[in-house]
Design a protein around this motif. Structure first.
Motif, PDB file in Angstrom:
ATOM      1  N   LEU A   1       0.844  -1.194   0.000  1.00 20.93           N
ATOM      2  CA  LEU A   1       0.000   0.000   0.000  1.00 20.93           C
ATOM      3  C   LEU A   1       0.881   1.247   0.000  1.00 20.93           C
ATOM      4  CD1 LEU A   1      -2.939   1.161   0.348  1.00 20.93           C
ATOM      5  CD2 LEU A   1      -2.437   1.273   2.799  1.00 20.93           C
ATOM      6  N   SER A   2       0.643   2.139  -0.964  1.00 23.64           N
ATOM      7  CA  SER A   2       1.329   3.431  -0.970  1.00 23.64           C
ATOM      8  C   SER A   2       0.369   4.492  -0.467  1.00 23.64           C
ATOM      9  CB  SER A   2       1.818   3.782  -2.376  1.00 23.64           C
ATOM     10  OG  SER A   2       0.724   3.975  -3.255  1.00 23.64           O
ATOM     11  N   ALA A   3       0.912   5.515   0.184  1.00 24.89           N
ATOM     12  CA  ALA A   3       0.056   6.544   0.775  1.00 24.89           C
ATOM     13  C   ALA A   3       0.779   7.879   0.822  1.00 24.89           C
ATOM     14  CB  ALA A   3      -0.372   6.129   2.185  1.00 24.89           C
TER      15      ALA A   3
ATOM     16  N   ILE B   1      -0.922   9.588  -8.242  1.00 24.07           N
ATOM     17  CA  ILE B   1      -1.427   9.671  -6.877  1.00 24.07           C
ATOM     18  C   ILE B   1      -1.187   8.343  -6.160  1.00 24.07           C
ATOM     19  CG2 ILE B   1      -3.160  11.438  -7.385  1.00 24.07           C
ATOM     20  CD1 ILE B   1      -5.266   9.219  -7.467  1.00 24.07           C
ATOM     21  N   PRO B   2      -1.030   8.379  -4.837  1.00 27.16           N
ATOM     22  CA  PRO B   2      -0.832   7.135  -4.085  1.00 27.16           C
ATOM     23  C   PRO B   2      -2.118   6.324  -4.002  1.00 27.16           C
ATOM     24  CG  PRO B   2      -0.978   8.994  -2.590  1.00 27.16           C
ATOM     25  CD  PRO B   2      -0.979   9.570  -3.971  1.00 27.16           C
ATOM     26  N   ASP B   3      -2.001   5.124  -3.466  1.00 30.56           N
ATOM     27  CA  ASP B   3      -3.171   4.248  -3.340  1.00 30.56           C
ATOM     28  C   ASP B   3      -4.201   4.819  -2.369  1.00 30.56           C
ATOM     29  OD1 ASP B   3      -1.937   2.376  -5.034  1.00 30.56           O
ATOM     30  OD2 ASP B   3      -0.885   1.449  -3.346  1.00 30.56           O
TER      31      ASP B   3
ATOM     32  N   LYS C   1      -8.382   4.585  -7.984  1.00 31.13           N
ATOM     33  CA  LYS C   1      -9.098   3.613  -8.808  1.00 31.13           C
ATOM     34  C   LYS C   1      -8.136   2.556  -9.342  1.00 31.13           C
ATOM     35  CE  LYS C   1     -12.637   3.016 -12.259  1.00 31.13           C
ATOM     36  NZ  LYS C   1     -13.673   3.654 -13.082  1.00 31.13           N
ATOM     37  N   GLY C   2      -8.579   1.308  -9.241  1.00 29.57           N
ATOM     38  CA  GLY C   2      -7.764   0.206  -9.707  1.00 29.57           C
ATOM     39  C   GLY C   2      -6.991  -0.486  -8.615  1.00 29.57           C
ATOM     40  N   TYR C   3      -6.949   0.110  -7.413  1.00 28.04           N
ATOM     41  CA  TYR C   3      -6.243  -0.547  -6.323  1.00 28.04           C
ATOM     42  C   TYR C   3      -7.017  -1.806  -5.921  1.00 28.04           C
ATOM     43  CZ  TYR C   3      -3.929  -1.462  -1.899  1.00 28.04           C
ATOM     44  OH  TYR C   3      -3.247  -2.073  -0.883  1.00 28.04           O
TER      45      TYR C   3
END
Length: 557
Positions: free
Chosen positions: A59-61, A119-121, A371-373
């Motif tokens: 997970l990226s944030a 953009i991050p997740d 979107k897509g995560y």
């Protein structure tokens, strides 16, 4: 013969296997159908809202950290109790970037990311960015994962604050988890007064609005600190007159004005508080107070930190502010000057009695998923864990909420949200426990507050002076509780997503509002410029916003 029997047995076995596989295939199809239907019983049984991800997920944030955040020794932004919990729960969390500063700095950096399409997740966004990302089809629809994964505790928050979820819903679909706050304690204003100064100028606690004005003038002209100089002023004010710290919302409320929120009029229509006639009377009084030296003559260039320095340094005796003002900066004032005493009071109304005070919207920020995560449920599960670790059966408040040294570890969490009445309940329960000398019924957060108040009351620990003033039996939360019970708290009346015109015009209108109000208080513009501001506000988009807001209002009936 044996060979024939053997072949027959093999054929029979193959036939049986074929039948079994066919049955399994049908069952698999049924299970798949069940899994794709959110409301089926089987899926509800298999989902664990508090369970870990197995196998772990990446997970990226992006993360925002306020300037006041400090970490226990040996911990940091990426190494603390919450980061360890996320790892334990199967999340390999990496930050694309972190901003420690103001929310304006964070959202400015996020705007750059959005513009680049990188953009991050998971990230926190404001209402304008939420609308922009939804329209650009860049976010995951969270409708189903919220319904499936949210715990009763999290759903209970939004049952108490239904407008929060409405504001994150577009065309019937939920695109964000609102970052809800206990707004009754976080922003609803009360009146703070230096009670030692009251004694010095021979005045009593305020009962009427005239009392407040008399106290402000005395704090400015009668040397309340006794240093032989006229270097104090009555009321604290920063460059953000509305919704800043410290703001003048409380003073406006005394005049029956409710800036920057939508409020229902007698006909049930929503009107914008900042353009109502009551605002003009309040601004005129502020201009008069500035002219007489009761406000810092340089307030227009001072942010909240600079104003806090004045409060800590014994230069200001009155503050219209939230309940937490007792912990910053009033506690620092007490620690610097042990003779300083502060009292908290309901704000009197110019019409007599206690003013009805305003409570802003409960969710200004939102947590969203790109979107897509693959695992959009992660934001819901993080919200579940936050409530569980602070208030649930497995809560460890000293680890995940506030530690024994007073460090707010809850601020380390990536996803956080609170019930709107959390602080009120805490104060009520703590007051009862103090009265009975029995804390056994308190939850971990309440017990922590109880212990801190006892440390101040029994041991004189000034580190908890502010805690006692905020949540003690005579503290700010109990003042607000009485106002709440009496129906003297008015909340934001608009709970929809930002309208089209809001997205285009609101920032410009808010800037214009703050600029003209500041000029009026400074005396750089006459009070009659308020009427010109109202006309311009309507022409430049306000009238269209009002129409859109009331279309939403009509749809709620």
């Amino acid at each position: 013969m044996k060979r024939v029997k053997s072949i027959s047995f093999m054929l029979a076995s193959l036939l049986l296997i074929s039948v079994l596989l066919s049955a399994c295939g049908q069952d698999t199809k049924k299970d798949a159908a069940t899994e794709s239907t959110p409301n089926e019983t089987k899926q509800d049984v298999t989902i664990d809202p508090l369970g870990k991800f197995d196998p772990p997920i990446d997970l990226s944030a992006a993360k925002f950290i306020t300037q006041d955040v400090v970490y226990p020794e040996g911990q940091s932004e990426s190494n603390n109790a919450w980061e360890s919990l996320y790892k334990e729960m199967g999340i390999n969390l990496k930050y694309d970037w972190i901003v420690k500063g103001t929310d304006a700095q964070y959202f400015q950096k996020l705007n750059v990311s959005i513009a680049s399409g990188e953009i991050p997740d998971v990230m926190m966004v404001n209402s304008s960015q939420l609308k922009q990302l939804v329209e650009a089809d860049m976010l995951e629809d969270l409708t189903d994962v919220y319904a499936q994964y949210a715990t009763p505790a999290v759903k209970g928050i939004f049952e108490k604050d239904p407008m929060a979820l409405q504001s994150a819903t577009f065309d019937g679909k939920l695109y964000a988890m609102p970052k809800t706050e206990p707004m009754i304690g976080a922003q609803t204003p009360v009146l703070w007064l230096r009670t030692d100064w009251l004694k010095a100028v021979n005045l009593t606690e305020p009962k009427t609005w005239d009392d407040v004005l008399k106290i402000s003038k005395a704090f400015t002209t009668q040397d309340p600190d006794g240093n032989g100089k006229q270097d104090t002023f009555g009321v604290a004010l920063s460059k953000e007159i509305i919704n800043g710290y410290p703001a003048m919302n409380g003073l406006f409320n005394a005049y029956g004005a409710y800036p920057r929120i939508w409020k229902k009029d007698d006909a049930g229509n929503l009107v914008y508080g900042s353009i109502q006639p009551e605002m003009k009377a309040a601004l005129a009084k502020l201009a008069e107070m500035y002219k007489s030296g009761e406000l810092d003559q340089e307030f227009g260039v001072k942010d909240g930190s600079k104003v806090a320095e004045s409060l800590v340094s014994d230069r200001v005796g009155m503050l219209f502010g939230p309940s937490w003002a007792s912990q910053w900066p009033l506690q620092d004032n007490k620690k610097k000057n042990s003779k300083a005493e502060w009292g908290v009071y309901p704000i009197p109304s110019v019409n007599g009695g206690e003013a009805t005070v305003q409570m802003p919207f409960g969710a200004n920020f939102y947590f969203v998923v790109k979107k897509g995560y693959e695992h959009p449920e992660v934001v819901v599960k993080m919200a579940n864990w936050f409530n569980e670790k602070l208030y649930g059966p497995t809560a460890d408040y000293l680890k995940y909420g506030v530690d024994d040294k007073g460090i707010t570890t809850a601020k380390f969490a990536l996803i956080d949200m609170y019930s709107p009445d959390k602080d009120l309940k805490r104060a009520q329960n703590v007051a009862k426990a103090l009265s009975n000398n029995d804390p056994s019924a308190l939850n971990p957060e309440e017990k922590s507050t109880y212990d801190k108040i006892l440390s101040f009351r029994q041991g004189g620990d000034l580190n908890f002076f502010g805690e006692n003033l905020q949540s003690g039996p005579e503290g700010a939360m109990m003042v607000l509780q009485k106002l709440w019970d009496a129906g003297k708290v008015v909340s934001e009346g608009y709970g929809g997503a930002p309208t089209d015109t809001m997205g285009e015009k609101k920032a410009t209108l808010d800037k214009m509002e703050n600029e003209i109000f500041t000029k009026i208080v400074y005396g750089a513009a006459s009070i009659d410029q308020f009427d010109k501001f109202v006309e311009d506000w309507k022409k430049l988009g306000g009238e269209q916003i009002t129409q859109e807001v009331n279309e939403w209002n009509a749809s709620q009936k």
